[in-house]
Design a protein around this motif. Structure first.
Motif, PDB file in Angstrom:
ATOM      1  N   VAL A 110     -23.658   0.281  -5.960  1.00  0.00           N
ATOM      2  CA  VAL A 110     -22.702   0.644  -4.913  1.00  0.00           C
ATOM      3  C   VAL A 110     -21.303   0.231  -5.348  1.00  0.00           C
ATOM      4  O   VAL A 110     -21.126  -0.661  -6.185  1.00  0.00           O
ATOM      5  CB  VAL A 110     -23.047  -0.033  -3.562  1.00  0.00           C
ATOM      6  N   GLY A 111     -20.311   0.919  -4.787  1.00  0.00           N
ATOM      7  CA  GLY A 111     -18.918   0.571  -5.031  1.00  0.00           C
ATOM      8  C   GLY A 111     -18.209   0.415  -3.701  1.00  0.00           C
ATOM      9  O   GLY A 111     -18.289   1.301  -2.847  1.00  0.00           O
ATOM     10  N   GLN A 112     -17.554  -0.697  -3.512  1.00  0.00           N
ATOM     11  CA  GLN A 112     -16.858  -0.961  -2.249  1.00  0.00           C
ATOM     12  C   GLN A 112     -15.493  -0.293  -2.247  1.00  0.00           C
ATOM     13  O   GLN A 112     -14.725  -0.423  -3.202  1.00  0.00           O
ATOM     14  CB  GLN A 112     -16.681  -2.466  -2.036  1.00  0.00           C
ATOM     15  N   VAL A 113     -15.181   0.429  -1.167  1.00  0.00           N
ATOM     16  CA  VAL A 113     -13.881   1.068  -1.000  1.00  0.00           C
ATOM     17  C   VAL A 113     -13.348   0.690   0.375  1.00  0.00           C
ATOM     18  O   VAL A 113     -13.918   1.066   1.399  1.00  0.00           O
ATOM     19  CB  VAL A 113     -13.979   2.609  -1.113  1.00  0.00           C
ATOM     20  N   LEU A 114     -12.262  -0.068   0.404  1.00  0.00           N
ATOM     21  CA  LEU A 114     -11.647  -0.491   1.655  1.00  0.00           C
ATOM     22  C   LEU A 114     -10.339   0.268   1.845  1.00  0.00           C
ATOM     23  O   LEU A 114      -9.494   0.284   0.949  1.00  0.00           O
ATOM     24  CB  LEU A 114     -11.389  -2.001   1.654  1.00  0.00           C
ATOM     25  N   LEU A 115     -10.170   0.881   2.992  1.00  0.00           N
ATOM     26  CA  LEU A 115      -9.008   1.729   3.252  1.00  0.00           C
ATOM     27  C   LEU A 115      -8.276   1.273   4.507  1.00  0.00           C
ATOM     28  O   LEU A 115      -8.884   0.739   5.433  1.00  0.00           O
ATOM     29  CB  LEU A 115      -9.440   3.188   3.447  1.00  0.00           C
ATOM     30  N   THR A 116      -6.976   1.489   4.509  1.00  0.00           N
ATOM     31  CA  THR A 116      -6.187   1.402   5.728  1.00  0.00           C
ATOM     32  C   THR A 116      -5.614   2.789   6.002  1.00  0.00           C
ATOM     33  O   THR A 116      -5.687   3.682   5.151  1.00  0.00           O
ATOM     34  CB  THR A 116      -5.023   0.389   5.615  1.00  0.00           C
ATOM     35  N   ALA A 117      -5.039   2.966   7.171  1.00  0.00           N
ATOM     36  CA  ALA A 117      -4.470   4.265   7.515  1.00  0.00           C
ATOM     37  C   ALA A 117      -3.375   4.670   6.527  1.00  0.00           C
ATOM     38  O   ALA A 117      -3.165   5.856   6.277  1.00  0.00           O
ATOM     39  CB  ALA A 117      -3.924   4.245   8.945  1.00  0.00           C
ATOM     40  N   ASP A 118      -2.675   3.687   5.956  1.00  0.00           N
ATOM     41  CA  ASP A 118      -1.647   4.000   4.965  1.00  0.00           C
ATOM     42  C   ASP A 118      -2.229   4.686   3.733  1.00  0.00           C
ATOM     43  O   ASP A 118      -1.556   5.475   3.077  1.00  0.00           O
ATOM     44  CB  ASP A 118      -0.929   2.713   4.526  1.00  0.00           C
ATOM     45  N   ASP A 119      -3.496   4.386   3.424  1.00  0.00           N
ATOM     46  CA  ASP A 119      -4.104   4.937   2.217  1.00  0.00           C
ATOM     47  C   ASP A 119      -4.399   6.425   2.335  1.00  0.00           C
ATOM     48  O   ASP A 119      -4.624   7.095   1.320  1.00  0.00           O
ATOM     49  CB  ASP A 119      -5.395   4.187   1.884  1.00  0.00           C
ATOM     50  N   VAL A 120      -4.458   6.945   3.535  1.00  0.00           N
ATOM     51  CA  VAL A 120      -4.605   8.390   3.700  1.00  0.00           C
ATOM     52  C   VAL A 120      -3.402   8.992   4.401  1.00  0.00           C
ATOM     53  O   VAL A 120      -3.251  10.211   4.449  1.00  0.00           O
ATOM     54  CB  VAL A 120      -5.899   8.753   4.473  1.00  0.00           C
ATOM     55  N   GLY A 121      -2.550   8.146   4.964  1.00  0.00           N
ATOM     56  CA  GLY A 121      -1.376   8.651   5.675  1.00  0.00           C
ATOM     57  C   GLY A 121      -0.209   8.990   4.781  1.00  0.00           C
ATOM     58  O   GLY A 121       0.733   9.651   5.204  1.00  0.00           O
ATOM     59  N   ARG A 122      -0.248   8.540   3.549  1.00  0.00           N
ATOM     60  CA  ARG A 122       0.798   8.855   2.578  1.00  0.00           C
ATOM     61  C   ARG A 122       0.182   9.682   1.460  1.00  0.00           C
ATOM     62  O   ARG A 122      -0.903   9.373   0.959  1.00  0.00           O
ATOM     63  CB  ARG A 122       1.423   7.571   2.018  1.00  0.00           C
ATOM     64  N   ARG A 123       0.867  10.729   1.067  1.00  0.00           N
ATOM     65  CA  ARG A 123       0.293  11.697   0.144  1.00  0.00           C
ATOM     66  C   ARG A 123      -0.127  11.076  -1.185  1.00  0.00           C
ATOM     67  O   ARG A 123      -1.195  11.372  -1.722  1.00  0.00           O
ATOM     68  CB  ARG A 123       1.297  12.839  -0.091  1.00  0.00           C
ATOM     69  N   THR A 124       0.688  10.177  -1.735  1.00  0.00           N
ATOM     70  CA  THR A 124       0.368   9.574  -3.027  1.00  0.00           C
ATOM     71  C   THR A 124      -0.897   8.749  -2.943  1.00  0.00           C
ATOM     72  O   THR A 124      -1.802   8.855  -3.779  1.00  0.00           O
ATOM     73  CB  THR A 124       1.535   8.698  -3.515  1.00  0.00           C
ATOM     74  N   GLN A 125      -0.995   7.895  -1.906  1.00  0.00           N
ATOM     75  CA  GLN A 125      -2.198   7.080  -1.740  1.00  0.00           C
ATOM     76  C   GLN A 125      -3.415   7.941  -1.458  1.00  0.00           C
ATOM     77  O   GLN A 125      -4.530   7.618  -1.878  1.00  0.00           O
ATOM     78  CB  GLN A 125      -2.003   6.060  -0.614  1.00  0.00           C
ATOM     79  N   TYR A 126      -3.217   9.050  -0.725  1.00  0.00           N
ATOM     80  CA  TYR A 126      -4.312   9.971  -0.431  1.00  0.00           C
ATOM     81  C   TYR A 126      -4.900  10.514  -1.727  1.00  0.00           C
ATOM     82  O   TYR A 126      -6.119  10.547  -1.915  1.00  0.00           O
ATOM     83  CB  TYR A 126      -3.777  11.100   0.448  1.00  0.00           C
ATOM     84  N   ARG A 127      -4.029  10.920  -2.630  1.00  0.00           N
ATOM     85  CA  ARG A 127      -4.502  11.441  -3.915  1.00  0.00           C
ATOM     86  C   ARG A 127      -5.214  10.359  -4.715  1.00  0.00           C
ATOM     87  O   ARG A 127      -6.237  10.614  -5.359  1.00  0.00           O
ATOM     88  CB  ARG A 127      -3.320  11.985  -4.718  1.00  0.00           C
ATOM     89  N   ASN A 128      -4.668   9.132  -4.685  1.00  0.00           N
ATOM     90  CA  ASN A 128      -5.291   8.032  -5.408  1.00  0.00           C
ATOM     91  C   ASN A 128      -6.682   7.737  -4.854  1.00  0.00           C
ATOM     92  O   ASN A 128      -7.630   7.491  -5.622  1.00  0.00           O
ATOM     93  CB  ASN A 128      -4.419   6.781  -5.324  1.00  0.00           C
ATOM     94  N   ALA A 129      -6.809   7.729  -3.526  1.00  0.00           N
ATOM     95  CA  ALA A 129      -8.112   7.474  -2.910  1.00  0.00           C
ATOM     96  C   ALA A 129      -9.101   8.571  -3.280  1.00  0.00           C
ATOM     97  O   ALA A 129     -10.282   8.299  -3.548  1.00  0.00           O
ATOM     98  CB  ALA A 129      -7.964   7.365  -1.392  1.00  0.00           C
ATOM     99  N   HIS A 130      -8.632   9.822  -3.314  1.00  0.00           N
ATOM    100  CA  HIS A 130      -9.495  10.931  -3.699  1.00  0.00           C
ATOM    101  C   HIS A 130      -9.997  10.759  -5.131  1.00  0.00           C
ATOM    102  O   HIS A 130     -11.197  10.920  -5.404  1.00  0.00           O
ATOM    103  CB  HIS A 130      -8.741  12.258  -3.567  1.00  0.00           C
ATOM    104  N   ARG A 131      -9.097  10.405  -6.024  1.00  0.00           N
ATOM    105  CA  ARG A 131      -9.491  10.227  -7.426  1.00  0.00           C
ATOM    106  C   ARG A 131     -10.495   9.082  -7.579  1.00  0.00           C
ATOM    107  O   ARG A 131     -11.471   9.197  -8.315  1.00  0.00           O
ATOM    108  CB  ARG A 131      -8.263   9.978  -8.299  1.00  0.00           C
ATOM    109  N   ALA A 132     -10.248   7.980  -6.887  1.00  0.00           N
ATOM    110  CA  ALA A 132     -11.131   6.818  -7.007  1.00  0.00           C
ATOM    111  C   ALA A 132     -12.535   7.142  -6.498  1.00  0.00           C
ATOM    112  O   ALA A 132     -13.540   6.837  -7.164  1.00  0.00           O
ATOM    113  CB  ALA A 132     -10.543   5.640  -6.230  1.00  0.00           C
ATOM    114  N   LEU A 133     -12.620   7.766  -5.322  1.00  0.00           N
ATOM    115  CA  LEU A 133     -13.928   8.096  -4.766  1.00  0.00           C
ATOM    116  C   LEU A 133     -14.652   9.126  -5.642  1.00  0.00           C
ATOM    117  O   LEU A 133     -15.869   9.028  -5.852  1.00  0.00           O
ATOM    118  CB  LEU A 133     -13.769   8.627  -3.347  1.00  0.00           C
ATOM    119  N   SER A 134     -13.914  10.095  -6.140  1.00  0.00           N
ATOM    120  CA  SER A 134     -14.519  11.108  -6.997  1.00  0.00           C
ATOM    121  C   SER A 134     -15.094  10.487  -8.269  1.00  0.00           C
ATOM    122  O   SER A 134     -16.178  10.870  -8.732  1.00  0.00           O
ATOM    123  CB  SER A 134     -13.492  12.183  -7.366  1.00  0.00           C
TER     124      SER A 134
END
Length: 402
Positions: A110-134
């Motif tokens: 398993v891999g732990q992924v902890l997010l705040t609203a900022d991580d999807v509320g800002r476009r750059t962080q959104y892309r980073n979160a997408h890449r990490a999960l993928s």
């Protein structure tokens, strides 16, 4: 539509190759806090079988705060943010350790992924979160996602993991979202009331017209209720992702495509990623007020918003920031990506036509909208709001002085 459909296999489930599964605190813990190992193992067994069959699984799991209650000697979920953060700090480690051990029984990491609203509320962080999960999925691990309750403040919280799960389903381009709780589906009233009926399917808002939504779950443990689950289902289905809502004890039937719980059919089509982010995950950095003709044209005729259409500017935003488009009465009619800085608009209005928002970067807001008046702090930090409650940003000049 109501009634039993347990013998009918759901095609949307059977064809799903990537599934986001969300489980609530009450399905993992005891009423007084602390993880229930048997419940965790039972859920993991179901997910591992799906994984072995070739389905990618992303697990959005509540339970960090609840898991930390008993170790810290707390009898119930604290109301103050500081103690919630402390409980999450202790409980998150226990939660992930338990998942790690349970999935290891099946040879899965398993891999732990902890997010705040900022991580999807800002476009750059959104892309980073997408890449990490993928990447976690590509390497064969199971992402375990939770809100980062240890550092999240009241201003940057998702509010509940149901909404987080819907946004994660967008983020990873899932084929299905499964919401697991302690209630076996959506009922037209209180499930404990005689005569209450479970809705086997929801095909659109019309099916919810006579439904009375209330809270669900064990008091003092979880935060979500049926309202948050239906809202999460709306977010996902609007973007073309079907949703199954059922009890955690029926997880195996849900993933096997059996007619357990309630199936929310997709109501929209999968849109471009940046439009999904713009509509459901972005944080508006300001707003522009439009003429009546422009408000109709940009929403109905798909034409660009020009500087000459703008009658007022609110907030502080730069080119590329998400902004809300208001009609003459201050109602939000759309959300878009600004093509110019806010400070440029007063100067560009008398000049030749210039695009403020391109049609490809605009999402209409359907139906009535509730505007919540919140001032922008003097540091320019935007106001925030949960999906379904649109935030109208006031200019800094409107903020009272200290």
């Amino acid at each position: 539509m109501t009634g039993r459909t347990e013998d009918v296999l759901r095609a949307d489930v059977l064809t799903a190759r990537r599934i986001v599964v969300k489980v609530g605190s009450s399905s993992l813990t005891t009423a007084v806090g602390g993880l229930d190992s048997d419940r965790v193992d039972a859920l993991v067994d179901v997910l591992a079988r799906a994984r072995a069959a070739g389905t990618e699984i992303v697990l959005v799991s509540s339970g960090a705060i609840a898991a930390g209650l008993a170790p810290l000697g707390l009898a119930e979920r604290p109301r103050d943010l500081a103690r919630q953060q402390a409980a999450a700090c202790v409980g998150q480690g226990l939660l992930v350790a338990r998942y790690t051990a349970s999935f290891a029984r099946h040879g899965l990491r398993v891999g732990q992924v902890l997010l705040t609203a900022d991580d999807v509320g800002r476009r750059t962080q959104y892309r980073n979160a997408h890449r990490a999960l993928s990447q976690v999925l590509a390497m064969g691990a199971v992402p375990v996602v939770n809100e980062n309750d240890t550092v999240a403040t009241a201003e940057i919280r998702f509010g509940d993991n149901d909404r987080l799960a819907a946004l994660v389903a967008h983020l990873v381009r899932a084929d299905l979202l499964v919401l697991l709780s302690d209630v076996d589906g959506l009922y037209d009233g209180d499930p404990g009331r005689p005569g209450a009926r479970r809705l086997a399917e929801v095909r659109g808002p019309g099916d919810l017209r006579d439904v009375e939504l209330g809270s669900a779950g064990l008091a003092g443990v979880g935060t979500g209720g049926m309202v948050t689950k239906v809202e999460a289902a709306r977010i996902a289905t609007d973007a073309g992702i079907p949703v199954v809502l059922t009890a955690a004890r029926h997880a195996a039937d849900a993933l096997a495509g059996r007619g357990t719980g309630t199936l929310f059919h997709r109501t929209g089509e999968r849109a471009a990623d940046h439009l999904l982010w713009l509509e459901h995950a972005s944080t508006p950095r300001g707003a522009v007020r439009l003429t009546a003709d422009a408000a109709r044209a940009v929403v109905q005729d798909n034409r660009p918003l020009l500087a000459a259409d703008v009658t007022g500017v609110e907030g502080h935003f730069a080119a590329g920031d998400p902004v809300e488009l208001l009609d003459e009465d201050g109602r939000v009619v759309a959300r878009g990506l600004a093509g110019v800085d806010a400070r440029e608009l007063p100067r560009t209005r008398p000049s030749p036509p210039r695009e403020v928002v391109h049609p490809d970067d605009l999402v209409p807001v359907a139906g009535p909208t509730r505007a919540v008046e919140r001032p922008v702090p003097r540091d320019g930090t935007p106001a925030r709001g949960r999906t379904g409650v649109r935030i109208r940003v006031l200019p800094a000049s409107a903020v009272p002085g200290p």
